[in-house]
Write a protein that holds these residues in place. Sequence first.
Motif, PDB file in Angstrom:
ATOM      1  N   TRP A   1       5.801  -8.401   0.144  1.00 60.02           N
ATOM      2  CA  TRP A   1       4.840  -7.836  -1.072  1.00 60.02           C
ATOM      3  C   TRP A   1       3.829  -8.190  -1.311  1.00 60.02           C
ATOM      4  O   TRP A   1       3.870  -8.762  -2.197  1.00 60.02           O
ATOM      5  N   GLY A   2       2.968  -8.225  -1.026  1.00 59.57           N
ATOM      6  CA  GLY A   2       1.198  -9.017  -1.422  1.00 59.57           C
ATOM      7  C   GLY A   2       1.320 -10.138  -1.221  1.00 59.57           C
ATOM      8  O   GLY A   2       0.365 -11.220  -1.383  1.00 59.57           O
TER       9      GLY A   2
ATOM     10  N   GLY B   1       0.749  -0.981  -0.085  1.00 61.01           N
ATOM     11  CA  GLY B   1       0.005  -0.156   0.280  1.00 61.01           C
ATOM     12  C   GLY B   1       1.057   1.174   0.021  1.00 61.01           C
ATOM     13  O   GLY B   1       2.587   1.422   0.404  1.00 61.01           O
ATOM     14  N   ASP B   2      -0.156   2.030  -0.189  1.00 60.83           N
ATOM     15  CA  ASP B   2       0.808   3.849   0.119  1.00 60.83           C
ATOM     16  C   ASP B   2       1.666   3.992   1.564  1.00 60.83           C
ATOM     17  O   ASP B   2       1.638   3.276   2.139  1.00 60.83           O
ATOM     18  N   HIS B   3       2.788   4.382   1.690  1.00 55.58           N
ATOM     19  CA  HIS B   3       3.577   3.863   2.191  1.00 55.58           C
ATOM     20  C   HIS B   3       4.772   5.111   2.285  1.00 55.58           C
ATOM     21  O   HIS B   3       5.117   5.974   1.507  1.00 55.58           O
ATOM     22  N   HIS B   4       5.269   6.022   3.724  1.00 62.41           N
ATOM     23  CA  HIS B   4       6.364   6.441   4.042  1.00 62.41           C
ATOM     24  C   HIS B   4       7.861   6.161   2.833  1.00 62.41           C
ATOM     25  O   HIS B   4       8.182   5.489   2.560  1.00 62.41           O
ATOM     26  N   PRO B   5       7.937   7.817   2.545  1.00 63.75           N
ATOM     27  CA  PRO B   5       8.975   7.382   1.995  1.00 63.75           C
ATOM     28  C   PRO B   5      10.439   6.949   2.331  1.00 63.75           C
ATOM     29  O   PRO B   5      11.353   6.331   1.156  1.00 63.75           O
ATOM     30  N   ARG B   6      10.877   6.915   3.994  1.00 62.40           N
ATOM     31  CA  ARG B   6      11.790   6.789   3.901  1.00 62.40           C
ATOM     32  C   ARG B   6      11.493   4.983   4.360  1.00 62.40           C
ATOM     33  O   ARG B   6       9.931   4.865   4.612  1.00 62.40           O
ATOM     34  N   TRP B   7      12.431   4.103   4.439  1.00 60.31           N
ATOM     35  CA  TRP B   7      12.330   2.292   4.466  1.00 60.31           C
ATOM     36  C   TRP B   7      13.087   2.330   6.068  1.00 60.31           C
ATOM     37  O   TRP B   7      13.408   3.065   6.376  1.00 60.31           O
ATOM     38  N   MET B   8      11.970   1.406   6.628  1.00 61.21           N
ATOM     39  CA  MET B   8      12.550   0.708   7.672  1.00 61.21           C
ATOM     40  C   MET B   8      13.772   0.295   7.284  1.00 61.21           C
ATOM     41  O   MET B   8      14.464  -0.087   6.026  1.00 61.21           O
ATOM     42  N   ASN B   9      14.710   0.345   7.775  1.00 63.70           N
ATOM     43  CA  ASN B   9      16.593  -0.631   7.568  1.00 63.70           C
ATOM     44  C   ASN B   9      15.810  -2.073   7.528  1.00 63.70           C
ATOM     45  O   ASN B   9      15.628  -2.964   8.956  1.00 63.70           O
TER      46      ASN B   9
ATOM     47  N   VAL C   1       6.130  -0.787   5.577  1.00 65.71           N
ATOM     48  CA  VAL C   1       6.098  -1.497   4.102  1.00 65.71           C
ATOM     49  C   VAL C   1       6.399  -0.993   2.443  1.00 65.71           C
ATOM     50  O   VAL C   1       6.761  -1.568   2.183  1.00 65.71           O
ATOM     51  N   HIS C   2       6.913   0.256   3.086  1.00 69.90           N
ATOM     52  CA  HIS C   2       8.575   0.215   2.062  1.00 69.90           C
ATOM     53  C   HIS C   2       9.714  -0.135   2.244  1.00 69.90           C
ATOM     54  O   HIS C   2      10.063  -0.370   0.731  1.00 69.90           O
ATOM     55  N   SER C   3       9.867  -0.807   3.418  1.00 73.56           N
ATOM     56  CA  SER C   3      10.521  -2.013   2.580  1.00 73.56           C
ATOM     57  C   SER C   3      10.529  -3.375   2.097  1.00 73.56           C
ATOM     58  O   SER C   3      11.546  -3.906   1.252  1.00 73.56           O
ATOM     59  N   LEU C   4       9.256  -3.720   2.337  1.00 68.61           N
ATOM     60  CA  LEU C   4       8.385  -4.908   1.422  1.00 68.61           C
ATOM     61  C   LEU C   4       8.611  -4.537   0.031  1.00 68.61           C
ATOM     62  O   LEU C   4       8.692  -5.280  -0.973  1.00 68.61           O
TER      63      LEU C   4
ATOM     64  N   CYS D   1      18.163  -1.571   1.081  1.00 66.16           N
ATOM     65  CA  CYS D   1      17.583  -1.872   2.628  1.00 66.16           C
ATOM     66  C   CYS D   1      18.879  -1.784   3.554  1.00 66.16           C
ATOM     67  O   CYS D   1      18.211  -1.618   4.686  1.00 66.16           O
ATOM     68  N   THR D   2      19.344  -0.631   3.176  1.00 65.64           N
ATOM     69  CA  THR D   2      19.792   0.038   4.540  1.00 65.64           C
ATOM     70  C   THR D   2      20.048   1.670   4.554  1.00 65.64           C
ATOM     71  O   THR D   2      19.467   2.140   3.186  1.00 65.64           O
ATOM     72  N   ASN D   3      20.295   2.569   5.470  1.00 69.65           N
ATOM     73  CA  ASN D   3      20.564   4.127   5.179  1.00 69.65           C
ATOM     74  C   ASN D   3      19.252   3.926   5.129  1.00 69.65           C
ATOM     75  O   ASN D   3      19.080   5.618   4.469  1.00 69.65           O
TER      76      ASN D   3
END
Length: 233
Positions: free
Chosen positions: A192-193, A117-125, A141-144, A226-228
Amino acid sequence: MAGNSSRTPQSTDPNSRQARIAEMRRAEKARERRNKAIAITLSTLIVGGLVGFGAWVLIDQKQEEKRKEAAAAQLRKEAEEIRKKPVEGEQLWDVKKLGRNHVETPVKYETVPPVGGDHHPRWMNCNGDVYKTPVPEVNAVHSLEHGAVWVTYNDKAPQAELDKLATTVGKTPYTLMSPVKEQNGAIMLSAWGKQLTVDSADDPRVKQFFTKYVQGEQTPEPGAACTNGLTAK
C-alpha cells in the motif's frame, strides 16, 4: 539275673538328614536376603537413573527453549533494523491521498500495477497464494489494504526467477503473486503506497521489501484477513 541294658544316644552327626535340612534352610534364607538386597540396590540405581535422566531432559528442554527465544529475539531485532532503513529504488505515494472506498464499479488506477485506491469490497486471497493468471486489480488492491505484498511480473521475467519468487510467496502469509502483462518492470513488488522494481529474486531488496511491508506500518487495516476472499486459478 537280668543283664543291664543301655541305649546309645542319637547321633548328632552333621551329615544327618535333619542337619542337612537345617543347613539348606539357612542357605535359602541367605539367598533371599542377598537377592532382596540386590533388588533394592538395582531399584535404587534405576530410580536414581530415571530421576537423573528426567532432570537432564528438563534442563535440555529449558536450554532449547532459551535458544529458540534468543533466536526469535535476534530475528525480531534484525527485522526492526531492516524496517528502519528505506528500500533503495522504491517508489512512494502519499497514502493519505489514496482512496479507500469500497466500490463495485470499475476503477482507473494511476499505476500498473496499482498501489492503493478505491477497491472492491472483496479482497484476493493473499495467504501465500500464487496465481498463474491475472487477477482483478480492484480485489488485489483490497489485499494491499490488509497489509499484503503483491508480487507481479511480465513476459520478460525469467522463469527461474519466478520459480524462486513463487517459493518465497508460497511460504509467506500476507503475500500473493500474479502476472501483469502491461507493467513496465520485469518483476515488481507492491504494498500500500509502495512499489519496487527488480530483475532478480536474489536481489537483497526483495527480502527487505517483504520484511518491511508484509503487515508493515503502511497497512491501513492491520490484522485484517487474507483468507476467505476471492480466489482464482
